[in-house]
Scaffold this motif. Structure first.
Motif, PDB file in Angstrom:
ATOM      1  N   ALA A 262       1.394  -1.331  -0.136  1.00 56.46           N
ATOM      2  CA  ALA A 262      -0.097  -0.320   0.022  1.00 56.46           C
ATOM      3  C   ALA A 262       0.983   1.711  -0.507  1.00 56.46           C
ATOM      4  O   ALA A 262       0.583   2.631  -0.913  1.00 56.46           O
ATOM      5  N   ILE A 263       2.299   1.229   0.441  1.00 52.13           N
ATOM      6  CA  ILE A 263       3.031   2.748   0.639  1.00 52.13           C
ATOM      7  C   ILE A 263       3.301   2.793  -1.012  1.00 52.13           C
ATOM      8  O   ILE A 263       3.809   3.631  -0.901  1.00 52.13           O
ATOM      9  N   THR A 264       3.687   1.364  -1.373  1.00 51.12           N
ATOM     10  CA  THR A 264       4.619   1.750  -2.823  1.00 51.12           C
ATOM     11  C   THR A 264       3.494   2.337  -3.315  1.00 51.12           C
ATOM     12  O   THR A 264       4.250   3.037  -4.362  1.00 51.12           O
ATOM     13  N   LYS A 279       5.037  14.003  -3.519  1.00 51.85           N
ATOM     14  CA  LYS A 279       3.953  14.055  -2.126  1.00 51.85           C
ATOM     15  C   LYS A 279       4.301  12.487  -1.362  1.00 51.85           C
ATOM     16  O   LYS A 279       3.093  12.561  -1.178  1.00 51.85           O
ATOM     17  N   VAL A 280       5.058  12.215  -1.813  1.00 51.23           N
ATOM     18  CA  VAL A 280       6.074  10.996  -0.825  1.00 51.23           C
ATOM     19  C   VAL A 280       5.419  11.528   0.302  1.00 51.23           C
ATOM     20  O   VAL A 280       4.836   9.607   0.808  1.00 51.23           O
ATOM     21  N   TRP A 281       5.494  12.009   1.131  1.00 47.40           N
ATOM     22  CA  TRP A 281       4.749  12.181   3.072  1.00 47.40           C
ATOM     23  C   TRP A 281       3.893  12.087   2.901  1.00 47.40           C
ATOM     24  O   TRP A 281       3.294  11.488   4.021  1.00 47.40           O
ATOM     25  N   VAL A 282       3.149  12.709   2.045  1.00 46.39           N
ATOM     26  CA  VAL A 282       1.538  12.758   1.610  1.00 46.39           C
ATOM     27  C   VAL A 282       0.858  11.670   1.768  1.00 46.39           C
ATOM     28  O   VAL A 282       0.005  10.822   3.014  1.00 46.39           O
ATOM     29  N   ALA A 283       1.479  10.584   1.253  1.00 44.96           N
ATOM     30  CA  ALA A 283       0.950   9.275   0.586  1.00 44.96           C
ATOM     31  C   ALA A 283       1.178   8.504   1.904  1.00 44.96           C
ATOM     32  O   ALA A 283       0.647   7.725   1.886  1.00 44.96           O
ATOM     33  N   THR A 284       2.276   8.432   2.307  1.00 43.91           N
ATOM     34  CA  THR A 284       2.730   8.017   3.756  1.00 43.91           C
ATOM     35  C   THR A 284       1.550   8.097   4.970  1.00 43.91           C
ATOM     36  O   THR A 284       1.377   6.969   6.179  1.00 43.91           O
ATOM     37  N   PHE A 285       1.834   9.180   5.400  1.00 43.98           N
ATOM     38  CA  PHE A 285       0.566   9.362   6.127  1.00 43.98           C
ATOM     39  C   PHE A 285      -0.990   9.556   6.126  1.00 43.98           C
ATOM     40  O   PHE A 285      -1.713   9.089   6.260  1.00 43.98           O
ATOM     41  N   GLY A 323      -9.177   3.530   2.801  1.00 41.44           N
ATOM     42  CA  GLY A 323      -8.565   4.090   3.458  1.00 41.44           C
ATOM     43  C   GLY A 323      -7.574   4.686   2.207  1.00 41.44           C
ATOM     44  O   GLY A 323      -7.665   5.961   2.079  1.00 41.44           O
ATOM     45  N   VAL A 324      -6.487   4.410   1.581  1.00 36.99           N
ATOM     46  CA  VAL A 324      -5.461   4.672   0.316  1.00 36.99           C
ATOM     47  C   VAL A 324      -6.745   5.028  -1.180  1.00 36.99           C
ATOM     48  O   VAL A 324      -6.226   6.699  -0.878  1.00 36.99           O
ATOM     49  N   ASP A 325      -7.503   4.531  -1.631  1.00 37.16           N
ATOM     50  CA  ASP A 325      -8.684   5.669  -2.126  1.00 37.16           C
ATOM     51  C   ASP A 325      -9.164   7.145  -1.570  1.00 37.16           C
ATOM     52  O   ASP A 325      -8.925   7.867  -2.403  1.00 37.16           O
ATOM     53  N   ASP A 326      -9.768   6.924  -0.773  1.00 39.60           N
ATOM     54  CA  ASP A 326      -9.913   8.461  -0.107  1.00 39.60           C
ATOM     55  C   ASP A 326      -8.767   9.028   0.047  1.00 39.60           C
ATOM     56  O   ASP A 326      -8.969  11.203  -0.308  1.00 39.60           O
ATOM     57  N   MET A 327      -7.986   9.150   0.368  1.00 42.13           N
ATOM     58  CA  MET A 327      -6.793   9.841   0.413  1.00 42.13           C
ATOM     59  C   MET A 327      -6.423  10.885  -1.143  1.00 42.13           C
ATOM     60  O   MET A 327      -6.253  11.623  -1.514  1.00 42.13           O
ATOM     61  N   PHE A 328      -5.952   9.671  -2.190  1.00 42.83           N
ATOM     62  CA  PHE A 328      -5.846  10.057  -3.363  1.00 42.83           C
ATOM     63  C   PHE A 328      -7.512  11.110  -3.848  1.00 42.83           C
ATOM     64  O   PHE A 328      -7.439  12.086  -3.797  1.00 42.83           O
ATOM     65  N   ILE A 329      -8.530  11.381  -3.161  1.00 43.25           N
ATOM     66  CA  ILE A 329      -9.792  12.066  -3.762  1.00 43.25           C
ATOM     67  C   ILE A 329      -9.094  13.329  -3.193  1.00 43.25           C
ATOM     68  O   ILE A 329      -9.232  14.210  -3.325  1.00 43.25           O
ATOM     69  N   MET A 330      -8.192  13.290  -1.941  1.00 45.33           N
ATOM     70  CA  MET A 330      -8.173  14.123  -1.178  1.00 45.33           C
ATOM     71  C   MET A 330      -7.273  15.133  -2.446  1.00 45.33           C
ATOM     72  O   MET A 330      -6.210  16.582  -2.691  1.00 45.33           O
TER      73      MET A 330
END
Length: 856
Positions: A262-264, A279-285, A323-330
């Motif tokens: 998921a992180i990768t 946005k590497v750190w954004v993805a990690t968070f 959660g990762v999907d919602d992150m992509f939306i933001m």
């Protein structure tokens, strides 16, 4: 009216989230620290995990209100068990026992060398000790003697080849459960050869601690048993639950693999060559936010005492994908804001557009899970409660914790600082090299003032969209859908019901080999079923009443399944029939004589436990019928239905029961409950889509898509050898929420487009949503893909159905629905020229991100 309803819901939500976004942008540290503190506090609930674990097979995987549990209560009330007068036939539970199946694959086991080894094995088992307790202290008894295996009473080692053994009854002893793989002499009931011997060791239930220790010592001893030319499989009454608990261990290593994937994927999706926009750190968070959601939701429910079934162990994989999907939306909505705007303004704009979409998808997903609480299976209820709550926490942490970090990252970008070192770097000059990964960054589209779009979006607009709307392609899509639908419907009629109990253990478990041997060698005769007369007013001495009961027993014996007999006609065991035809009663038609002679008959005949005879009244009695030809789950289901229907049709009040019926009850409710959940959830989703999409006709398209995906998943389950059971029922519930996510958003983008023709609307819809759909689908599949390597049927089933759900959802979202909508351009007629409050037509970029620029 639909448009008004949409505005009434959407505009207040958007306004509220705009305020929230601005507040988060102004005070980001509060929204980072507070969720972390809450998560840490709620995570303390894991202290109670061991106490909340609920891995009882009966508790979790059988219907809570199953008829067999009522039938068991009747048997328990009228015929309580007596350890000192033990009879396996008369148990209302499986009992506490250990068992061995000893097989000689190619030879006759009834030989002196083989039988000598079996006697040695029996002696080794009886020598097992736990502290001061040995088998003779713990065994159930008949009189003062431990109950033995009948084969040792019938056969003595020196005479094994000369002893005549009849099958299935030998001197009124039922031996079909102890001798398997039998070959009879021609035209005789005499055994010529056999492949297997099964031994049982039943224990008293008055000291569960000691008996459990003895059974565990038995498992340890049996695992080391080796005899040349023999295969030995073993099982105990605690094996299913112990192995069920152990099967969850197989996925623990997969958690780290899943989070690494998921992180990768998140980093890969969010990485930019621009050293400022990266946005590497954004993805990690974003991944961390999903992990905190699992920690908080599970901890809260553990504090509240919610049972934790092993099926819940699959939830973190699913929540990670969501959660990762919602992150992509933001992130996508953030990229649509003005790069030189204040961070607070950018956050307000991001929340205004993204939070509405996230709210709606969260609502559909959580609602689908909470509707699953209607099912009578504990495993389903546990999973749905934990996962539904985790979805809500995932949403809350996305709009607080993750949003706050997005704001901090925005401050870094506004200062044009490097993503890794936070050192200021020079901005690229216009018309020069835009950026590089090391020391120049902060590029943006000078025409729009926004971050530069992803190149893949242009692929959908320039190549995929026009190709999809080509008439030849549409014809092929129609044929493809016809093939999909036809195959799915065919598969629905092939699907099997019920969970095989051996699938609850890991593939490598010893339980599997025992069940396999049992099915292969001991399946000729099925359960020996109790037929209980519960009418205390029944006149046993009345010949007419007895005839009515005989007619009922004859009805049982005449039952057939697919032309095969269900009941062995010559093996019905009736105390009443034996009593009436014995010399114990001189006149069975006289009430006084019948009652006075009964006690003297029951004790020596062995029927004391079959007649509840108190104060000269028979409150209940039972007979036994022997089932045959019950070898598959379908046979078990049909047998149960036929027996209960026959009992209900009988003029005498009857109850039929066997301990296995507790597990067979799942067949009676799994289909009806699945349909109930799907119908209720689909109607709920229809209501939500009516609020979401400003056109009732296209809301019906969403409902159609839900039904189509569910039919596809159910049909292809059969092709992938997945049964319809409490495990797959969970996934079909998930199917509904994800179906809405894909279909509603593409439909909304289509009907809200201000393009003139239906083909142009479809192209614009896939242009804005094609990549987000693929992105969301990949993130969800990556969240569960590691489960395909699990050794447990439960976790592999979860992966299989999630893979089908996402695959068919994507297929509908970017292939079927866009093409079908082009045939019904009327869906967009009333909204194609929709104007905003300033009188200008709403652009597709506005509507594409107003609600759903991304989708799950």
């Amino acid at each position: 009216m639909a448009g008004c309803n949409t505005d009434c819901v959407e505009k207040p939500m958007a306004r509220g989230f705009e305020i929230l976004g601005r507040f988060v942008g102004r005070h980001p540290w509060c929204f980072i620290i507070l969720p972390m503190l809450i998560s840490a506090c709620l995570g303390g609930g894991f202290y109670f995990l061991a106490d909340r674990e609920a891995n009882g097979i009966e508790e979790m995987f059988t219907p809570m209100n199953g008829p067999a549990k009522d039938e068991r209560r009747v048997v328990k009330e009228y015929f309580p068990q007596n350890d000192n007068e033990f009879s396996r036939l008369r148990l209302y539970t499986e009992g506490t026992f250990a068992s061995l199946i000893i097989v000689t694959p190619t030879a006759n086991i009834l030989t002196i060398p083989a039988f000598t080894k079996i006697v040695d094995i029996d002696r080794e088992v009886k020598a097992i000790e736990v502290g001061t307790f040995n088998f003779s202290n713990l065994c159930v008894k008949k009189g003062d003697v431990c109950v033995s295996n009948s084969i040792f009473d019938i056969v003595k080692t020196p005479n094994v080849t000369t002893t005549t053994i009849d099958y299935p009854y030998h001197d009124n002893i039922f031996i079909a459960s102890e001798i398997g793989g039998v070959k009879l002499k021609t035209g005789s009931t005499e055994i010529e050869s056999a492949k297997a011997i099964r031994l049982f060791y039943f224990l008293k239930e008055d000291n569960q601690t000691v008996t459990t220790m003895w059974l565990q010592k038995f498992i340890e001893t049996a695992s080391m048993m080796q005899q040349e030319g023999m295969n030995i499989s073993y099982f105990t009454s605690i094996s299913r639950e112990e192995e069920f608990e152990k099967s969850s261990d197989s996925i623990i290593p997969l958690f780290s693999l899943t989070y690494a994937l998921a992180i990768t994927f998140s980093i890969t999706s969010c990485i930019r060559l621009d050293c400022v926009r990266n946005k590497v750190w954004v993805a990690t968070f974003g991944v961390l936010s999903a992990g905190m959601a699992v920690l908080s939701s599970f901890g809260l429910l553990l504090y509240c005492g919610m049972p934790f079934s092993m099926t819940v162990a699959t939830a973190p994989f699913l929540i990670l994908g969501i959660g990762v999907d919602d992150m992509f939306i933001m992130i996508s909505c953030w990229q649509q804001t003005q790069v030189h705007g204040d961070v607070e303004d950018r956050m307000a704009a991001t929340y205004k557009e993204a939070a509405v979409s996230i709210t709606i998808t969260t609502l559909t997903d959580a609602l689908a899970f909470y509707i699953g609480l209607l099912t009578p299976f504990g495993s389903v209820q546990s999973f749905c409660m934990y996962t539904g709550t985790a979805v809500l926490f995932c949403y809350l942490y996305n709009i607080t914790f993750f949003g706050a970090f997005l704001a901090l990252n925005g401050r870094r970008e506004k200062s044009n600082r490097h993503w890794l070192t936070c050192m200021k770097v020079p901005e690229p000059e216009e018309n020069s090299e835009k950026y590089n990964i090391c020391c120049v960054g902060g590029a943006y589209d000078h025409g729009t003032g926004k971050e530069e779009p992803m190149p893949i979006n242009n692929f959908f607009k320039t190549y995929y969209g026009p190709f999809l709307t080509n008439n030849w392609t549409k014809g092929f899509v129609i044929l493809l859908y016809a093939g999909y639908l036809g195959s799915s419907i065919y598969g629905c009629f092939q699907i099997k019901e019920g969970i095989d109990l051996k699938n609850l253990a890991a593939d490598s478990s010893y339980v599997g080999s025992y069940y396999d041997n049992e099915d292969e060698l001991f399946s000729e005769y099925g359960p020996n079923v109790m037929v209980v007369v519960t009418d205390s007013e029944f006149q046993y001495w009345n010949e007419s009443a007895r005839n009515s009961l005989d007619v009922c027993l004859k009805s049982f014996e005449d039952l057939k399944l697919d032309g095969r007999s269900l009941i062995a006609k010559d093996m019905t065991l009736s105390w009443l029939h034996i009593y009436v035809n014995s010399r114990a009663v001189t006149n069975p038609n006289d009430q006084t004589v019948f009652m006075n002679s009964l006690p003297a008959f029951l004790q020596p005949s062995g029927f004391t436990q079959d007649v509840n005879f108190t104060d000269n009244t028979i409150y209940a009695s039972r007979m036994f019928i022997q089932t045959v030809n019950v070898s598959t789950a379908v046979d078990e289901k049909n047998m149960l239905n036929e027996l209960r229907e026959t009992a209900n049709d009988c003029p005498v009040k009857l109850v039929v029961y066997h301990p296995a019926f507790i597990y067979f009850d799942q067949y009676a409710v799994v289909v009806s409950n699945t349909i109930q959940n799907i119908v209720v959830a689909t109607l709920a989703m229809l209501v939500i889509s009516l609020l979401l999409i400003p056109n009732p006709i296209c809301s019906l398209w969403v409902t159609f898509a839900i039904a189509s995906v569910i039919v596809g998943v159910a049909g292809f389950m059969a092709f992938w050898h997945v049964n319809l059971d409490s495990v797959s029922m969970i996934n079909l519930i998930i199917c509904i929420g994800f179906s809405v996510d894909f279909s509603a958003h593409i439909s909304y983008a289509f009907v809200s487009s201000n393009k003139r023709t239906a083909n142009e609307k479809a192209i614009d819809a896939v242009y804005h949503l094609g990549y987000p759909i693929i992105q969301g689908a990949v993130s969800t599949i990556l969240g569960v893909v590691a489960l395909c390597a699990a050794e447990s049927y439960i976790f592999r089933t979860f992966f299989k159905i999630m893979f089908l759900v996402i695959s068919f959802g994507v297929l509908h979202g970017i292939v079927f629905i866009p093409v079908f909508l082009t045939f019904f351009g009327i869906c967009g007629d009333k909204v194609g020229n929709k104007e905003d409050v300033k009188g200008r037509p709403i652009t597709l970029s506005q509507i594409g991100h107003m609600l759903v620029t991304q989708t799950r």
